[in-house]
Design a protein around this motif. Structure first.
Motif, PDB file in Angstrom:
ATOM      1  N   PRO A 129       0.789  -1.230   0.000  1.00  0.00           N
ATOM      2  CA  PRO A 129       0.000   0.000   0.000  1.00  0.00           C
ATOM      3  C   PRO A 129       0.827   1.290   0.000  1.00  0.00           C
ATOM      4  O   PRO A 129       0.331   2.332  -0.425  1.00  0.00           O
ATOM      5  CB  PRO A 129      -0.849  -0.112   1.267  1.00  0.00           C
ATOM      6  N   THR A 130       2.064   1.239   0.432  1.00  0.00           N
ATOM      7  CA  THR A 130       2.895   2.450   0.437  1.00  0.00           C
ATOM      8  C   THR A 130       3.086   3.026  -0.969  1.00  0.00           C
ATOM      9  O   THR A 130       3.401   4.209  -1.113  1.00  0.00           O
ATOM     10  CB  THR A 130       4.279   2.161   1.048  1.00  0.00           C
ATOM     11  N   LEU A 131       2.867   2.226  -1.994  1.00  0.00           N
ATOM     12  CA  LEU A 131       3.068   2.691  -3.368  1.00  0.00           C
ATOM     13  C   LEU A 131       2.012   3.693  -3.829  1.00  0.00           C
ATOM     14  O   LEU A 131       2.210   4.377  -4.827  1.00  0.00           O
ATOM     15  CB  LEU A 131       3.111   1.499  -4.324  1.00  0.00           C
ATOM     16  N   ILE A 132       0.911   3.856  -3.094  1.00  0.00           N
ATOM     17  CA  ILE A 132      -0.103   4.832  -3.518  1.00  0.00           C
ATOM     18  C   ILE A 132       0.269   6.261  -3.153  1.00  0.00           C
ATOM     19  O   ILE A 132      -0.384   7.200  -3.584  1.00  0.00           O
ATOM     20  CB  ILE A 132      -1.513   4.504  -2.973  1.00  0.00           C
ATOM     21  N   VAL A 133       1.318   6.428  -2.359  1.00  0.00           N
ATOM     22  CA  VAL A 133       1.758   7.782  -1.984  1.00  0.00           C
ATOM     23  C   VAL A 133       3.246   7.997  -2.267  1.00  0.00           C
ATOM     24  O   VAL A 133       3.886   8.826  -1.650  1.00  0.00           O
ATOM     25  CB  VAL A 133       1.442   8.094  -0.494  1.00  0.00           C
ATOM     26  N   ASP A 134       3.772   7.259  -3.242  1.00  0.00           N
ATOM     27  CA  ASP A 134       5.206   7.386  -3.538  1.00  0.00           C
ATOM     28  C   ASP A 134       5.513   8.401  -4.632  1.00  0.00           C
ATOM     29  O   ASP A 134       6.661   8.619  -4.996  1.00  0.00           O
ATOM     30  CB  ASP A 134       5.806   6.024  -3.903  1.00  0.00           C
ATOM     31  N   GLY A 135       4.478   9.060  -5.162  1.00  0.00           N
ATOM     32  CA  GLY A 135       4.685  10.096  -6.182  1.00  0.00           C
ATOM     33  C   GLY A 135       4.863   9.566  -7.587  1.00  0.00           C
ATOM     34  O   GLY A 135       5.156  10.323  -8.499  1.00  0.00           O
ATOM     35  N   SER A 136       4.670   8.273  -7.796  1.00  0.00           N
ATOM     36  CA  SER A 136       4.872   7.685  -9.120  1.00  0.00           C
ATOM     37  C   SER A 136       3.584   7.041  -9.626  1.00  0.00           C
ATOM     38  O   SER A 136       2.948   6.272  -8.908  1.00  0.00           O
ATOM     39  CB  SER A 136       5.967   6.615  -9.062  1.00  0.00           C
TER      40      SER A 136
ATOM     41  N   GLN B 108       3.753   4.996 -12.045  1.00  0.00           N
ATOM     42  CA  GLN B 108       4.232   3.720 -12.582  1.00  0.00           C
ATOM     43  C   GLN B 108       4.128   2.589 -11.567  1.00  0.00           C
ATOM     44  O   GLN B 108       4.079   1.421 -11.933  1.00  0.00           O
ATOM     45  CB  GLN B 108       5.678   3.867 -13.061  1.00  0.00           C
ATOM     46  N   THR B 109       4.123   2.920 -10.283  1.00  0.00           N
ATOM     47  CA  THR B 109       4.003   1.903  -9.245  1.00  0.00           C
ATOM     48  C   THR B 109       2.563   1.890  -8.746  1.00  0.00           C
ATOM     49  O   THR B 109       1.833   2.871  -8.906  1.00  0.00           O
ATOM     50  CB  THR B 109       4.945   2.198  -8.067  1.00  0.00           C
ATOM     51  N   PHE B 110       2.141   0.776  -8.147  1.00  0.00           N
ATOM     52  CA  PHE B 110       0.757   0.704  -7.700  1.00  0.00           C
ATOM     53  C   PHE B 110       0.569  -0.375  -6.644  1.00  0.00           C
ATOM     54  O   PHE B 110       1.294  -1.351  -6.586  1.00  0.00           O
ATOM     55  CB  PHE B 110      -0.188   0.442  -8.880  1.00  0.00           C
ATOM     56  N   TRP B 111      -0.428  -0.147  -5.783  1.00  0.00           N
ATOM     57  CA  TRP B 111      -0.889  -1.167  -4.857  1.00  0.00           C
ATOM     58  C   TRP B 111      -1.856  -2.054  -5.622  1.00  0.00           C
ATOM     59  O   TRP B 111      -2.613  -1.585  -6.462  1.00  0.00           O
ATOM     60  CB  TRP B 111      -1.627  -0.521  -3.681  1.00  0.00           C
ATOM     61  N   SER B 112      -1.799  -3.342  -5.344  1.00  0.00           N
ATOM     62  CA  SER B 112      -2.707  -4.277  -5.989  1.00  0.00           C
ATOM     63  C   SER B 112      -3.256  -5.242  -4.943  1.00  0.00           C
ATOM     64  O   SER B 112      -2.542  -5.649  -4.027  1.00  0.00           O
ATOM     65  CB  SER B 112      -1.975  -5.054  -7.077  1.00  0.00           C
ATOM     66  N   THR B 113      -4.516  -5.584  -5.083  1.00  0.00           N
ATOM     67  CA  THR B 113      -5.136  -6.534  -4.165  1.00  0.00           C
ATOM     68  C   THR B 113      -4.450  -7.883  -4.258  1.00  0.00           C
ATOM     69  O   THR B 113      -3.828  -8.209  -5.261  1.00  0.00           O
ATOM     70  CB  THR B 113      -6.626  -6.734  -4.493  1.00  0.00           C
ATOM     71  N   GLY B 114      -4.592  -8.666  -3.240  1.00  0.00           N
ATOM     72  CA  GLY B 114      -4.036 -10.014  -3.249  1.00  0.00           C
ATOM     73  C   GLY B 114      -5.001 -11.037  -3.819  1.00  0.00           C
ATOM     74  O   GLY B 114      -4.629 -12.169  -4.077  1.00  0.00           O
ATOM     75  N   CYS B 115      -6.257 -10.634  -4.036  1.00  0.00           N
ATOM     76  CA  CYS B 115      -7.256 -11.582  -4.552  1.00  0.00           C
ATOM     77  C   CYS B 115      -7.442 -11.391  -6.057  1.00  0.00           C
ATOM     78  O   CYS B 115      -7.255 -10.301  -6.582  1.00  0.00           O
ATOM     79  CB  CYS B 115      -8.583 -11.395  -3.818  1.00  0.00           C
ATOM     80  N   ILE B 116      -7.813 -12.467  -6.746  1.00  0.00           N
ATOM     81  CA  ILE B 116      -8.022 -12.407  -8.196  1.00  0.00           C
ATOM     82  C   ILE B 116      -9.418 -11.867  -8.498  1.00  0.00           C
ATOM     83  O   ILE B 116      -9.576 -10.903  -9.214  1.00  0.00           O
ATOM     84  CB  ILE B 116      -7.822 -13.793  -8.846  1.00  0.00           C
ATOM     85  N   GLN B 117     -10.449 -12.502  -7.982  1.00  0.00           N
ATOM     86  CA  GLN B 117     -11.818 -12.010  -8.125  1.00  0.00           C
ATOM     87  C   GLN B 117     -12.329 -11.696  -6.725  1.00  0.00           C
ATOM     88  O   GLN B 117     -12.921 -12.546  -6.068  1.00  0.00           O
ATOM     89  CB  GLN B 117     -12.698 -13.026  -8.832  1.00  0.00           C
TER      90      GLN B 117
END
Length: 107
Positions: free
Chosen positions: A44-51, A53-62
């Motif tokens: 989740p830290t990637l949602i405030v890293d200023g980029s 290109q990076t992203f938070w992603s869920t651990g579940c598929i559906q």
């Protein structure tokens, strides 16, 4: 799975131009991203890293409805006028909630 690339807080939201000119620098505040879960390389830290290109992603598929969530704990001095969300997938239904008196309240 779905993902969130970035969340931006704005000091002025009267026009699109004022929004881009008033992005709040989060390094001046104690901003703590939290999430239900995440994919191994996408915390989740990637949602405030200023980029974007990076992203938070869920651990579940559906993911089941409302099972995957991400949030940001803000300190009392950060009071944005509006918030922008940049998702990595389309057709994502988002809801915005706030912690009030020990429970989440949808805004």
């Amino acid at each position: 799975s779905w993902g969130l690339a970035e969340i931006l807080f704005h000091g002025n939201c009267s026009t699109e131009e004022s929004m881009s000119d008033t992005v709040i620098d989060l390094t001046q505040f104690m901003v703590v991203p939290v999430a239900s879960e995440h994919a191994v390389d996408n915390p989740p830290t990637l949602i405030v890293d200023g980029s974007m290109q990076t992203f938070w992603s869920t651990g579940c598929i559906q993911c089941a409805n409302r099972s995957a969530w991400i949030g940001v704990v803000l300190n009392d001095t950060l009071v944005p006028s509006c918030i922008s969300f940049y998702t990595r997938t389309s057709n994502v239904a988002l809801s915005l909630e706030r912690w009030v008196d020990g429970r989440f309240v949808e805004l």
